[in-house]
Write an enzyme that holds these catalytic residues in place. Structure first.
Site, PDB file in Angstrom:
ATOM      1  N   HIS A 123       0.873  -1.177   0.000  1.00 29.78           N
ATOM      2  CA  HIS A 123       0.000   0.000   0.000  1.00 29.78           C
ATOM      3  C   HIS A 123       0.913   1.230   0.000  1.00 29.78           C
ATOM      4  O   HIS A 123       2.018   1.178   0.552  1.00 29.78           O
ATOM      5  CB  HIS A 123      -0.840  -0.040   1.276  1.00 29.78           C
ATOM      6  CG  HIS A 123      -1.906   0.987   1.375  1.00 29.78           C
ATOM      7  ND1 HIS A 123      -1.649   2.299   1.712  1.00 29.78           N
ATOM      8  CD2 HIS A 123      -3.249   0.915   1.203  1.00 29.78           C
ATOM      9  CE1 HIS A 123      -2.786   2.967   1.747  1.00 29.78           C
ATOM     10  NE2 HIS A 123      -3.778   2.159   1.442  1.00 29.78           N
ATOM     11  N   ASP A 200       3.290  -4.281   8.071  1.00 26.14           N
ATOM     12  CA  ASP A 200       2.033  -3.547   7.922  1.00 26.14           C
ATOM     13  C   ASP A 200       0.897  -4.558   8.105  1.00 26.14           C
ATOM     14  O   ASP A 200       0.668  -5.412   7.245  1.00 26.14           O
ATOM     15  CB  ASP A 200       2.003  -2.915   6.517  1.00 26.14           C
ATOM     16  CG  ASP A 200       0.681  -2.232   6.212  1.00 26.14           C
ATOM     17  OD1 ASP A 200      -0.269  -2.375   7.004  1.00 26.14           O
ATOM     18  OD2 ASP A 200       0.598  -1.562   5.158  1.00 26.14           O
ATOM     19  N   GLN A 203      -4.300  -5.011   7.041  1.00 27.82           N
ATOM     20  CA  GLN A 203      -5.303  -5.937   6.477  1.00 27.82           C
ATOM     21  C   GLN A 203      -5.281  -7.308   7.127  1.00 27.82           C
ATOM     22  O   GLN A 203      -5.992  -8.212   6.675  1.00 27.82           O
ATOM     23  CB  GLN A 203      -5.090  -6.094   4.966  1.00 27.82           C
ATOM     24  CG  GLN A 203      -5.359  -4.843   4.167  1.00 27.82           C
ATOM     25  CD  GLN A 203      -6.825  -4.407   4.190  1.00 27.82           C
ATOM     26  OE1 GLN A 203      -7.729  -5.177   4.513  1.00 27.82           O
ATOM     27  NE2 GLN A 203      -7.066  -3.164   3.842  1.00 27.82           N
ATOM     28  N   LYS A 226     -10.232  -0.524  10.766  1.00 21.93           N
ATOM     29  CA  LYS A 226     -10.389  -1.748   9.962  1.00 21.93           C
ATOM     30  C   LYS A 226     -10.763  -2.940  10.832  1.00 21.93           C
ATOM     31  O   LYS A 226     -10.991  -4.036  10.345  1.00 21.93           O
ATOM     32  CB  LYS A 226      -9.101  -2.042   9.191  1.00 21.93           C
ATOM     33  CG  LYS A 226      -8.705  -0.887   8.293  1.00 21.93           C
ATOM     34  CD  LYS A 226      -8.044  -1.323   7.041  1.00 21.93           C
ATOM     35  CE  LYS A 226      -7.367  -0.160   6.351  1.00 21.93           C
ATOM     36  NZ  LYS A 226      -7.942   0.176   5.066  1.00 21.93           N
ATOM     37  N   CYS A 365      -4.782   2.277  -3.781  1.00 14.73           N
ATOM     38  CA  CYS A 365      -3.542   2.817  -3.177  1.00 14.73           C
ATOM     39  C   CYS A 365      -2.375   1.861  -3.341  1.00 14.73           C
ATOM     40  O   CYS A 365      -1.491   1.776  -2.467  1.00 14.73           O
ATOM     41  CB  CYS A 365      -3.731   3.151  -1.696  1.00 14.73           C
ATOM     42  SG  CYS A 365      -4.958   4.400  -1.376  1.00 14.73           S
TER      43      CYS A 365
HETATM   44  N1  PMP Z   1      -1.692  -0.567   4.563  1.00 11.81           N
HETATM   45  C1  PMP Z   1      -2.643  -1.346   4.058  1.00 11.81           C
HETATM   46  C2  PMP Z   1      -2.294  -2.738   3.631  1.00 11.81           C
HETATM   47  C3  PMP Z   1      -3.950  -0.867   3.944  1.00 11.81           C
HETATM   48  O1  PMP Z   1      -4.904  -1.642   3.432  1.00 11.81           O
HETATM   49  C4  PMP Z   1      -4.243   0.450   4.372  1.00 11.81           C
HETATM   50  C5  PMP Z   1      -5.638   1.021   4.277  1.00 11.81           C
HETATM   51  N2  PMP Z   1      -6.259   0.821   3.043  1.00 11.81           N
HETATM   52  C6  PMP Z   1      -3.210   1.216   4.895  1.00 11.81           C
HETATM   53  C7  PMP Z   1      -1.949   0.677   4.985  1.00 11.81           C
HETATM   54  C8  PMP Z   1      -3.443   2.621   5.377  1.00 11.81           C
HETATM   55  O2  PMP Z   1      -4.307   2.621   6.478  1.00 11.81           O
HETATM   56  P1  PMP Z   1      -4.915   3.982   7.036  1.00 11.81           P
HETATM   57  O3  PMP Z   1      -5.559   4.647   5.847  1.00 11.81           O
HETATM   58  O4  PMP Z   1      -5.918   3.531   8.042  1.00 11.81           O
HETATM   59  O5  PMP Z   1      -3.809   4.781   7.601  1.00 11.81           O
END
Ligand code: PMP
Length: 408
Positions: A123, A200, A203, A226, A365
């Protein structure tokens, strides 16, 4: 405890509505999950009866709010099995957590010509902070490529290490594809090279059991929203030895022991990393959400979500002209990324919305991942949570069939 999806749904008022004349099928859970009434009411109750700024000493409400904040930290500690509660730092989310690490650990470890390993499926939150750090330091990003079936190439990963490698940052689970990476193996290899590794878990926290001591990761980050908590709250787990060594990320109130005009003595862990008034109500919402998840049982949730995903894959595979990605259900969470051949995913998303089905469309993203797979318009992505039903999968599949008719 028996898994009773109808009972669970009663806890989520937002699900009980019609959108565009159809029952809502909310299949955008990888973007954010809905909140159970227990979380919503706990937050309202906090503001009604418990609110005061934390760490403000003498008065009753401040002490109560502080206690609840620290209890929330302990709930997170237990949830991920951290060795100490002060290894849990509250942030506003995964993105802030990764920026915190890049700007502290990254600043400390990375110098000219050093190398940082990330993967092609990151991401942007776990890519751009490292890319910008590398640019500032004239260091280099190295990228673990794909092997087959949307898995990362573990053998290629091992070969990326040189004596210049100073950091690895990798996602546990891909938000675009659902692929679960065998992070324990990745962590072991990093440590064989004496390199710290950041995970990270945005997910995975809501689907997979995480034990930071068994994994032996150096840092792990996730977002509360999440996993059924409020937005604006997240967690950085860091090993004590790192948190002690790295400098604070932000400066100001609450993160100090003493200040004179000439210098500041920083607070001990974890407050050293929690400058200013934190989202203490959000932290409490995370506690309530984690209690909620544990009450149902992550294993039960996981087993149910897997059945939903397998059913969705079976159904979508019977529609001609639909391409879907990374569907080996054994090592993936409940994310189904797909395209109707010849159609733009955004158009697919709009038609699904007309039928009450909420999916995410675009590049999620993860632009480099999409370009690597030649999916230049991205995909449509259905992502399932514990409150989704088999009827909703049927509604989704019917909507995909309708979209295909309309768009081809
Ligand atoms: N890493 C991953 C794998 C994600 O799916 C996301 C959220 N889509 C993020 C980072 C960023 O999370 P946040 O927008 O809650 O900061």
């Amino acid at each position: 405890m028996d898994f009773d999806v109808q009972k669970i749904r009663q806890d989520f008022p937002v699900l009980n509505q019609t959108i565009n004349g159809h029952p809502l099928a909310y299949l955008d859970n990888a973007a954010t999950t809905q909140k159970p009434i227990q979380v919503i009411e706990a937050v309202a109750d906090f503001y009604k009866y418990k609110n005061a700024n934390i760490h403000r000493g003498a008065h009753y409400l401040s002490n109560l709010a502080t206690d609840l904040y620290e209890q929330s930290r302990q709930t997170v500690q237990k949830y991920i099995n951290a060795a100490h509660d002060y290894e849990i730092i509250f942030t506003k989310g995964t993105t802030e957590g990764l920026n915190l690490i890049a700007n502290t650990l990254g600043e400390m470890l990375i110098h000219k010509d050093d190398e940082i390993i990330i993967s092609i499926m990151e991401h942007h939150a776990n890519l751009v902070p490292w890319q910008q750090l590398a640019m500032r330091k004239q260091a280099k990003l190295k990228v673990i490529p794909f092997a087959d079936d949307y898995q990362l190439d573990f053998e290629a990963y091992k070969k990326l290490f040189t004596d210049k490698t100073k950091l690895v940052a990798i996602t546990h689970v891909s938000n675009s594809l659902g692929t679960i990476n065998p992070i324990k193996d990745y962590i072991q290899v990093a440590h064989q090279h004496n390199v710290p590794i950041i995970i990270d878990a945005a997910q995975s926290i809501q689907h997979e059991k995480i034990d930071v001591q068994a994994l032996d990761c150096d840092f792990l980050v996730f977002s509360g929203h999440k996993i059924y908590a409020e937005t604006g709250i997240g967690v950085v787990y860091g090993k004590e030895k790192w948190l002690e060594q790295i400098p604070p990320y932000q400066f100001g109130g609450d993160m100090i022991k003493d200040v004179t005009i000439e210098k500041t003595i920083f607070a001990d862990l974890p407050l050293k990393f929690e400058a200013g008034t934190t989202n203490y109500v959000g932290a409490y919402s995370l506690k309530v959400a984690l209690d909620y998840v544990q009450n149902i049982g992550l294993e039960n949730i996981k087993a149910y979500e897997k059945k939903l995903l397998n059913y969705a894959i079976e159904q979508i595979s019977q529609i001609d002209g639909v391409e879907y990605y990374a569907t080996k259900a054994d090592n993936k969470i409940s994310v189904l990324s797909f395209n109707i051949k010849g159609a733009h995913p955004y158009d697919v998303g709009l038609i699904l919305d007309q039928m009450g089905v909420a999916v995410r469309t675009g590049k999620h993203c993860t632009h480099p991942l999409m370009y690597a797979l030649n999916l230049n318009n991205g995909t449509a992505r259905a992502s399932f949570a514990m409150y989704n039903t088999f009827d909703e999968v049927d509604q989704f599949i019917n909507a995909v069939k309708k979209a295909k008719q309309m768009l081809s």
